[in-house]
Design a protein around this motif. Structure first.
Motif, PDB file in Angstrom:
ATOM      1  N   SER A  92       0.859  -1.178   0.000  1.00 52.06           N
ATOM      2  CA  SER A  92       0.000   0.000   0.000  1.00 52.06           C
ATOM      3  C   SER A  92       0.898   1.232   0.000  1.00 52.06           C
ATOM      4  O   SER A  92       1.967   1.231   0.621  1.00 52.06           O
ATOM      5  N   ASP A 117     -10.733  -3.100   5.509  1.00 51.46           N
ATOM      6  CA  ASP A 117     -11.191  -3.729   4.269  1.00 51.46           C
ATOM      7  C   ASP A 117     -12.309  -2.955   3.582  1.00 51.46           C
ATOM      8  O   ASP A 117     -12.682  -3.281   2.444  1.00 51.46           O
ATOM      9  N   ASP A 120     -10.461   1.465  -0.034  1.00 52.27           N
ATOM     10  CA  ASP A 120      -9.491   1.134  -1.079  1.00 52.27           C
ATOM     11  C   ASP A 120      -8.495   2.254  -1.315  1.00 52.27           C
ATOM     12  O   ASP A 120      -7.397   2.004  -1.840  1.00 52.27           O
ATOM     13  N   GLY A 137      -4.312   1.088  -2.061  1.00 52.35           N
ATOM     14  CA  GLY A 137      -3.979  -0.208  -1.494  1.00 52.35           C
ATOM     15  C   GLY A 137      -3.094  -1.021  -2.421  1.00 52.35           C
ATOM     16  O   GLY A 137      -2.719  -0.585  -3.518  1.00 52.35           O
ATOM     17  N   THR A 140      -4.057  -5.166  -7.263  1.00 47.18           N
ATOM     18  CA  THR A 140      -4.927  -6.338  -7.354  1.00 47.18           C
ATOM     19  C   THR A 140      -4.907  -6.856  -8.790  1.00 47.18           C
ATOM     20  O   THR A 140      -4.618  -6.102  -9.725  1.00 47.18           O
ATOM     21  N   LEU A 172     -13.336   2.015  -6.723  1.00 45.75           N
ATOM     22  CA  LEU A 172     -12.639   2.127  -5.444  1.00 45.75           C
ATOM     23  C   LEU A 172     -13.495   2.863  -4.420  1.00 45.75           C
ATOM     24  O   LEU A 172     -14.196   3.834  -4.745  1.00 45.75           O
TER      25      LEU A 172
END
Length: 216
Positions: A92, A117, A120, A137, A140, A172
């Motif tokens: 991150s 969680d 984002d 973050g 992905t 996000l």
């Protein structure tokens, strides 16, 4: 685990804070920029980042960056340079600029203590329409973080809105940091020095005002 990146340029006369001229000389503007960068680096050192990087455009980093990894910025437009920073890191990332010397560790504390969680990204907008902070973050699958920035027009009154829209359009979930003033004009400098009277920036600016009582 969060990497904190300060993006900055070498504080050379005629190269930084040129909009402070003619109220300040180019030499004074560079000195004030250096004080702003030192304040920013001090805040970065006070935060619980696992890695601290100075993304630097220049030759000689400031002494205050002694405990930072110095990484040269790539050439290109600002959006390209920001994109490259995010694409080069796997943790991150919290990226901040050097133009908000009123910044404190408390203002950035939520990025380190409240990032769960349900979040984002973090976004810190600036009064001039830009942004002073952006945190994303970990990468992905199928989403390169640099694509969230690359192509966003920078240094415009709608830069912040466009960047925020890019994040939201990518799905996000964004949380906001406080709205701050980037120091671009002499009026900005005066306002920020009043907000952060104990900063290096304020002390440097006050000394210049005492030397030049006609600064407006």
């Amino acid at each position: 685990m969060t990497t904190l990146v300060v993006i900055a340029k070498e504080c050379l006369p005629g190269r930084v804070k040129t909009r402070l001229h003619p109220a300040l000389t180019y030499e004074q503007a560079a000195e004030l920029a250096a004080a702003s960068l030192d304040d920013t680096l001090a805040v970065a050192l006070a935060l619980p980042a696992n890695r601290r990087i100075l993304a630097f455009d220049g030759v000689i980093p400031p002494p205050a960056a002694a405990d930072f990894e110095i990484v040269p910025q790539i050439s290109g437009t600002l959006d390209e340079r920001l994109s490259a920073i995010f694409d080069s890191l796997s943790d991150s990332v919290l990226l901040i600029g050097m133009d908000t010397p009123q910044l404190t560790a408390d203002l950035l504390d939520p990025v380190f203590t409240e990032w769960d969680d349900s979040t984002d990204a973090w976004f810190g907008a600036a009064h001039d329409g830009g942004f002073w902070a952006l945190a994303l973050g970990k990468p992905t699958p199928g989403l390169q973080r640099g694509h969230l920035i690359r192509g966003v027009p920078m240094s415009r009154p709608d830069t912040g809105d466009r960047q925020l829209a890019r994040l939201r359009n990518a799905g996000l979930r964004v949380r906001h940091l406080p709205l701050l003033t980037d120091v671009d004009t002499i009026e900005d400098a005066d306002a920020v020095a009043r907000v952060a009277p104990h900063s290096r920036f304020a002390a440097t600016f006050l000394a210049m005002r005492l030397e030049e009582p006609d600064i407006e």
